[in-house]
Design an enzyme around this catalytic site. Structure first.
Site, short mmCIF file in Angstrom:
data_model
loop_
_atom_site.label_atom_id
_atom_site.label_comp_id
_atom_site.label_asym_id
_atom_site.label_seq_id
_atom_site.Cartn_x
_atom_site.Cartn_y
_atom_site.Cartn_z
N PHE A 472 -0.84 -8.36 8.97
CA PHE A 472 -0.20 -7.55 8.16
C PHE A 472 -0.08 -7.74 6.84
O PHE A 472 0.82 -7.60 6.21
CB PHE A 472 1.14 -7.04 8.66
CG PHE A 472 1.51 -7.27 10.33
CD1 PHE A 472 0.36 -6.59 10.91
CD2 PHE A 472 2.60 -7.97 10.88
CE1 PHE A 472 0.81 -6.57 12.66
CE2 PHE A 472 2.66 -7.96 12.08
CZ PHE A 472 1.70 -7.33 12.93
N HIS A 473 -1.46 -8.15 6.15
CA HIS A 473 -1.61 -8.22 4.84
C HIS A 473 -2.58 -7.66 4.05
O HIS A 473 -3.41 -8.19 3.17
CB HIS A 473 -1.99 -10.07 4.47
CG HIS A 473 -0.87 -10.84 5.12
ND1 HIS A 473 -1.25 -12.31 5.38
CD2 HIS A 473 0.23 -10.83 5.35
CE1 HIS A 473 -0.06 -12.82 5.85
NE2 HIS A 473 0.96 -11.98 5.85
N PRO A 474 -2.52 -6.21 4.07
CA PRO A 474 -3.53 -5.36 3.51
C PRO A 474 -3.41 -5.52 1.96
O PRO A 474 -2.30 -5.56 1.45
CB PRO A 474 -3.45 -4.04 3.95
CG PRO A 474 -2.06 -4.11 4.23
CD PRO A 474 -1.44 -5.43 4.99
#
Length: 537
Positions: A472-474
């Protein structure tokens, strides 16, 4: 909500937006509007740390995005959580406080041609809002809004893994946030006394009564209004229907909708890849091919090991009595499994000796399950998730239609380079080496996933595609860069090229992903953007 004129309009009440609203409204002469498409952060599971299990995948708090089927994941599509509530992703994320490595920011400075992005110049902006449990020193701040604490638990299986990692050559560390995060230790978290500390509580609630600050929730921004080459405001669609409103901006519009939302809004506004916009019938105001390009993310590869002779969350929570004990411990002490961040133990190291710096990160948990959201396994186990900190793979975010209600197409292109596939294979081998160390021998670890029968580079890279999931690190979808960089969307002061009065302040501006979790670097970016926006510079 009512149509009106403001000095600064902030789009997105998430991680960056809450800080921006705080800092900009501190100037009484500025009239500030913060617009959030989601609701208030009054859902009780937001604040109980383990509640992320009930927030991710919940339409009350999550946009419920999914990726397109990905060849690097052997055709799989992933759930792609993004916060849909005040506080944004800081309301549903893993709460890990991580700045990354000094070399990340030094690399940004080179990429954008501005030495102000070097580590030594970014560090004061991390410290400005920090309230570190150790107190102030040369690397940490105290008394700020952003609380950083030690976790309120420990696990025998995690302590054994940490000892095994040290035996494998990874040094111990008590602080991942001093410019080099190499080492193994428990993560520090954004909590206050065992309760999640999101950016809404930290930055927005204390100032929400300021007379020069308005906050709209349930308000979707459909597009930025550009008049005579300048961002003049935004078109807003209230939740539940009704006529669109226009919020006008005298000074500037600041987009803080995140690495997915910001490029979506720009493309809907006619600011993006001209070919895409023409295909969808959107007038091209400015052809910016970099809007939505350069998507980067951390793909975690989850190795699962069954253990014996110790308890893990799998069996501690297996019956009503165990669940009741866990609930009582949290109610009485704000500690135990309900105070857990999704990952408790971390390690940063090299996937193979030729790397000059730590290029992988471990998130280790005293539990296991087939996939996020699935039931825990019925046997005791730990999960050692490992991610490539500096992936070469690049994806994109593109709108699917001219309707702001429609989710954009998210194409991460995971494991699309030979280097990324090699790091994935090497990482799984390193995990096996750690699991074979004497410190873990007493627990008799047995590899369940991916399975010891797989050993070649090709097999392990394919298995990584089968078991990998997003962390969840875009980032990076509106990257900053030099004037001669055709894919740069913003300059080094985060101003959108060719559109006056329009700035971006979120993770989308990162040229390259940071070597660690991305929430706190986003706050640093917002801190800098607020300073420039307040001065109109």
């Amino acid at each position: 909500m009512s149509a009106a004129e403001y000095d600064v309009v902030i789009v997105g009440g998430g991680t960056a937006g809450c800080l921006l609203a705080n800092r900009l409204s501190a100037e009484p002469s500025l009239r500030v509007l913060l617009i959030e498409a989601g609701g208030h952060d009054d859902y009780h599971w937001i604040h109980i740390p383990v509640g992320y299990l009930y927030c991710i995948g919940n339409p009350r708090t999550d946009w419920l995005y999914r990726t397109e089927p990905d060849p690097g994941l052997n055709g799989r599509s992933l759930r792609y959580p993004r916060g849909k509530v005040l506080g944004g992703c800081s309301s549903i994320n893993g709460m890990i406080y991580m700045r990354g490595q000094a070399r990340d920011y030094d690399g940004w400075a080179v990429a954008v041609g501005d030495a102000n992005w070097r580590w030594e110049h970014c560090l004061p902006f991390f410290m400005r809002h920090e309230d570190h449990w150790r107190g102030a020193d040369a690397q940490h701040g105290a008394g700020g809004e952003w609380r950083v604490e030690r976790q309120r638990l420990s696990w025998e299986v995690l302590d054994a893994f940490a000892a095994a990692a040290r035996e494998a050559g990874i040094p111990a560390t008590e602080d991942f946030n001093r410019g080099s995060n190499e080492g193994v230790g428990y993560f520090e978290v954004n909590q206050r006394s065992g309760v999640r500390w999101n950016t809404s509580k930290a930055f927005l609630r204390p100032v929400v009564a300021r007379p020069n600050l308005q906050v709209w929730t349930g308000a979707m921004v459909a597009r930025v209004l550009v008049e005579d080459g300048r961002a003049a405001g935004v078109e807003v669609r209230p939740q539940g229907g009704g006529e669109p409103l226009v919020a006008r901006a005298r000074q500037e519009v600041v987009l803080a909708a995140g690495a997915i939302g910001t490029p979506q809004i720009l493309q809907l506004s006619g600011l993006g890849p001209g070919e895409l916009l023409r295909e969808l019938g959107i007038p091209v105001l400015r052809d910016l091919p970099g809007v939505g390009a350069n998507l980067q993310d951390h793909l975690q590869i989850r190795a699962v090991y069954a253990v014996e002779g110790t308890r893990t969350l799998n069996t501690l929570s297996a019956n009503w009595f165990g669940k009741a004990r866990i609930a009582a411990e949290y109610a009485l002490r704000r500690s135990g499994p309900m105070s857990m961040a999704p990952s408790q133990l971390g390690a940063f190291t090299r996937s193979s000796p030729e790397h000059e710096w730590p290029n992988i990160e471990y998130h280790v948990q005293p539990l296991s399950l087939d996939a996020f959201g699935e039931p825990l396994h019925g046997f005791d186990a730990f999960t050692a998730s490992v991610c490539n900190l500096n992936p070469g793979s690049r994806g994109q975010v593109r709108i699917a239609s001219p309707r702001p209600e429609d989710a954009p197409r998210i194409v991460p292109n995971y494991l699309s380079t030979p280097e990324d596939r090699q790091v994935a294979a090497d990482s799984l081998r390193l995990t096996r080496r750690i699991a074979a160390m004497p410190a873990l021998a007493g627990l008799r670890p047995r590899e369940i996933k991916p399975g010891p029968q797989y050993s070649s580079d090709e097999e392990l890279a394919r298995l990584a595609g089968d078991i990998g999931t997003t962390i969840f690190h875009p980032v990076g979808t509106c990257r900053m860069g030099r004037d001669d960089d055709d894919l740069a969307v913003v300059d080094s002061r985060l101003r959108v090229r060719g559109v006056a009065g329009l700035r971006i302040a979120d993770a989308s501006v990162m040229p390259t992903i940071t070597s660690g979790n991305t929430n706190s670097p986003t706050l640093m970016i917002a801190e800098r953007a607020a300073q420039w926006a307040a001065r109109g510079g």
